[in-house]
Design a protein around this motif. Structure first.
Motif, PDB file in Angstrom:
ATOM      1  N   MET A  93     -86.544  54.983  22.253  1.00  0.00           N
ATOM      2  CA  MET A  93     -87.446  53.853  22.037  1.00  0.00           C
ATOM      3  C   MET A  93     -87.723  53.803  20.544  1.00  0.00           C
ATOM      4  O   MET A  93     -88.098  54.810  19.939  1.00  0.00           O
ATOM      5  CB  MET A  93     -88.738  54.046  22.813  1.00  0.00           C
ATOM      6  N   TYR A  94     -87.523  52.645  19.971  1.00  0.00           N
ATOM      7  CA  TYR A  94     -87.734  52.451  18.540  1.00  0.00           C
ATOM      8  C   TYR A  94     -89.034  51.673  18.331  1.00  0.00           C
ATOM      9  O   TYR A  94     -89.233  50.620  18.944  1.00  0.00           O
ATOM     10  CB  TYR A  94     -86.561  51.693  17.925  1.00  0.00           C
ATOM     11  N   TYR A  95     -89.878  52.216  17.461  1.00  0.00           N
ATOM     12  CA  TYR A  95     -91.189  51.632  17.194  1.00  0.00           C
ATOM     13  C   TYR A  95     -91.279  51.205  15.739  1.00  0.00           C
ATOM     14  O   TYR A  95     -91.034  52.017  14.832  1.00  0.00           O
ATOM     15  CB  TYR A  95     -92.298  52.638  17.473  1.00  0.00           C
ATOM     16  N   CYS A  96     -91.691  49.972  15.517  1.00  0.00           N
ATOM     17  CA  CYS A  96     -92.005  49.530  14.170  1.00  0.00           C
ATOM     18  C   CYS A  96     -93.361  50.095  13.773  1.00  0.00           C
ATOM     19  O   CYS A  96     -94.264  50.227  14.623  1.00  0.00           O
ATOM     20  CB  CYS A  96     -92.028  48.007  14.120  1.00  0.00           C
ATOM     21  N   ALA A  97     -93.516  50.423  12.516  1.00  0.00           N
ATOM     22  CA  ALA A  97     -94.769  51.005  12.047  1.00  0.00           C
ATOM     23  C   ALA A  97     -95.002  50.660  10.588  1.00  0.00           C
ATOM     24  O   ALA A  97     -94.060  50.384   9.843  1.00  0.00           O
ATOM     25  CB  ALA A  97     -94.752  52.524  12.220  1.00  0.00           C
ATOM     26  N   VAL A  98     -96.265  50.676  10.200  1.00  0.00           N
ATOM     27  CA  VAL A  98     -96.664  50.421   8.820  1.00  0.00           C
ATOM     28  C   VAL A  98     -97.278  51.687   8.256  1.00  0.00           C
ATOM     29  O   VAL A  98     -98.241  52.225   8.823  1.00  0.00           O
ATOM     30  CB  VAL A  98     -97.670  49.264   8.729  1.00  0.00           C
ATOM     31  N   ASP A  99     -96.725  52.150   7.159  1.00  0.00           N
ATOM     32  CA  ASP A  99     -97.176  53.367   6.510  1.00  0.00           C
ATOM     33  C   ASP A  99     -97.753  53.023   5.155  1.00  0.00           C
ATOM     34  O   ASP A  99     -97.556  51.933   4.622  1.00  0.00           O
ATOM     35  CB  ASP A  99     -95.983  54.314   6.363  1.00  0.00           C
ATOM     36  N   SER A 100     -98.453  53.955   4.578  1.00  0.00           N
ATOM     37  CA  SER A 100     -99.040  53.774   3.250  1.00  0.00           C
ATOM     38  C   SER A 100     -97.942  53.770   2.195  1.00  0.00           C
ATOM     39  O   SER A 100     -96.801  54.149   2.474  1.00  0.00           O
ATOM     40  CB  SER A 100    -100.016  54.906   2.964  1.00  0.00           C
ATOM     41  N   PRO A 101     -98.272  53.389   0.960  1.00  0.00           N
ATOM     42  CA  PRO A 101     -97.268  53.407  -0.110  1.00  0.00           C
ATOM     43  C   PRO A 101     -96.696  54.786  -0.402  1.00  0.00           C
ATOM     44  O   PRO A 101     -95.662  54.899  -1.056  1.00  0.00           O
ATOM     45  CB  PRO A 101     -98.053  52.865  -1.317  1.00  0.00           C
ATOM     46  N   SER A 102     -97.321  55.830   0.089  1.00  0.00           N
ATOM     47  CA  SER A 102     -96.803  57.186  -0.143  1.00  0.00           C
ATOM     48  C   SER A 102     -95.624  57.525   0.745  1.00  0.00           C
ATOM     49  O   SER A 102     -94.909  58.488   0.488  1.00  0.00           O
ATOM     50  CB  SER A 102     -97.911  58.217   0.087  1.00  0.00           C
ATOM     51  N   CYS A 103     -95.430  56.766   1.842  1.00  0.00           N
ATOM     52  CA  CYS A 103     -94.355  57.041   2.812  1.00  0.00           C
ATOM     53  C   CYS A 103     -94.562  58.363   3.551  1.00  0.00           C
ATOM     54  O   CYS A 103     -93.665  58.872   4.183  1.00  0.00           O
ATOM     55  CB  CYS A 103     -92.991  57.026   2.121  1.00  0.00           C
ATOM     56  N   SER A 104     -95.733  58.913   3.469  1.00  0.00           N
ATOM     57  CA  SER A 104     -95.978  60.226   4.063  1.00  0.00           C
ATOM     58  C   SER A 104     -95.886  60.195   5.586  1.00  0.00           C
ATOM     59  O   SER A 104     -95.534  61.199   6.209  1.00  0.00           O
ATOM     60  CB  SER A 104     -97.346  60.754   3.623  1.00  0.00           C
ATOM     61  N   GLY A 105     -96.193  59.060   6.161  1.00  0.00           N
ATOM     62  CA  GLY A 105     -96.130  58.955   7.611  1.00  0.00           C
ATOM     63  C   GLY A 105     -94.721  59.012   8.141  1.00  0.00           C
ATOM     64  O   GLY A 105     -94.429  59.693   9.126  1.00  0.00           O
ATOM     65  N   PHE A 106     -93.808  58.291   7.476  1.00  0.00           N
ATOM     66  CA  PHE A 106     -92.415  58.317   7.909  1.00  0.00           C
ATOM     67  C   PHE A 106     -91.843  59.715   7.752  1.00  0.00           C
ATOM     68  O   PHE A 106     -91.111  60.197   8.611  1.00  0.00           O
ATOM     69  CB  PHE A 106     -91.591  57.321   7.096  1.00  0.00           C
ATOM     70  N   ILE A 107     -92.168  60.378   6.673  1.00  0.00           N
ATOM     71  CA  ILE A 107     -91.656  61.717   6.424  1.00  0.00           C
ATOM     72  C   ILE A 107     -92.296  62.724   7.369  1.00  0.00           C
ATOM     73  O   ILE A 107     -91.648  63.687   7.801  1.00  0.00           O
ATOM     74  CB  ILE A 107     -91.922  62.101   4.956  1.00  0.00           C
ATOM     75  N   GLY A 108     -93.561  62.502   7.711  1.00  0.00           N
ATOM     76  CA  GLY A 108     -94.319  63.469   8.498  1.00  0.00           C
ATOM     77  C   GLY A 108     -94.396  63.179   9.979  1.00  0.00           C
ATOM     78  O   GLY A 108     -95.340  63.626  10.632  1.00  0.00           O
ATOM     79  N   GLY A 109     -93.460  62.421  10.505  1.00  0.00           N
ATOM     80  CA  GLY A 109     -93.431  62.211  11.951  1.00  0.00           C
ATOM     81  C   GLY A 109     -94.478  61.261  12.489  1.00  0.00           C
ATOM     82  O   GLY A 109     -94.752  61.247  13.691  1.00  0.00           O
ATOM     83  N   GLY A 110     -95.065  60.472  11.618  1.00  0.00           N
ATOM     84  CA  GLY A 110     -96.001  59.463  12.092  1.00  0.00           C
ATOM     85  C   GLY A 110     -97.467  59.792  11.904  1.00  0.00           C
ATOM     86  O   GLY A 110     -98.321  58.978  12.240  1.00  0.00           O
ATOM     87  N   LEU A 111     -97.751  60.970  11.348  1.00  0.00           N
ATOM     88  CA  LEU A 111     -99.147  61.333  11.148  1.00  0.00           C
ATOM     89  C   LEU A 111     -99.814  60.370  10.179  1.00  0.00           C
ATOM     90  O   LEU A 111     -99.276  60.078   9.122  1.00  0.00           O
ATOM     91  CB  LEU A 111     -99.245  62.765  10.620  1.00  0.00           C
ATOM     92  N   GLY A 112    -100.990  59.901  10.542  1.00  0.00           N
ATOM     93  CA  GLY A 112    -101.750  59.028   9.665  1.00  0.00           C
ATOM     94  C   GLY A 112    -101.392  57.565   9.748  1.00  0.00           C
ATOM     95  O   GLY A 112    -102.002  56.747   9.067  1.00  0.00           O
ATOM     96  N   ILE A 113    -100.416  57.210  10.552  1.00  0.00           N
ATOM     97  CA  ILE A 113    -100.041  55.806  10.679  1.00  0.00           C
ATOM     98  C   ILE A 113    -100.938  55.130  11.707  1.00  0.00           C
ATOM     99  O   ILE A 113    -101.102  55.632  12.823  1.00  0.00           O
ATOM    100  CB  ILE A 113     -98.561  55.668  11.067  1.00  0.00           C
TER     101      ILE A 113
END
Length: 126
Positions: A93-113
């Motif tokens: 299942m593919y989920y669209c998501a919005v992360d902060s300008p740091s991209c930390s959420g994409f790198i960190g498995g979704g934490l903080g998104i």
């Protein structure tokens, strides 16, 4: 309403291609990373790709580099994920998501998104 709308999931054979689309409200589209996570049954959620909508920075998970391409259409507040050379292990299942300008959420498995789409299913058969 802060709703992400995804489309494009389908069932295809290995080696095939799909394009996922994500539309976001304007006030959360700009100045953020937008992209996709995926989660397969029994596996942890992982970031797939993200693009900084107010610049040129792009992040890809190592497993999709060279096969997936993320792009944006700022006039429509949309982000696209072109997926080529699909493999059975891309099934998820593919989920669209919005992360902060740091991209930390994409790198960190979704934490903080805080913004997630409802998901679109991609199934790759061998």
């Amino acid at each position: 309403e802060d709703r992400l709308v995804e489309s494009g999931g389908d069932s295809v054979q290995a080696g095939g291609s799909l394009t996922l689309s994500c539309a976001a409200p304007g006030h959360i589209y700009s100045n953020n990373y937008i992209g996709w996570f995926r989660q397969a049954p029994g596996k942890e959620r992982e970031g797939v790709a993200g693009i900084y909508t107010s610049g040129s920075s792009i992040w890809y998970h190592d497993s999709v580099k060279g096969r997936f391409t993320i792009s944006q259409d700022n006039a429509k507040n949309m982000v696209f994920l072109q997926m080529n050379s699909l493999k059975p292990e891309d099934t998820a299942m593919y989920y669209c998501a919005v992360d902060s300008p740091s991209c930390s959420g994409f790198i960190g498995g979704g934490l903080g998104i805080n913004y997630w789409g409802e998901g679109t299913l991609v199934t790759i058969s061998s």
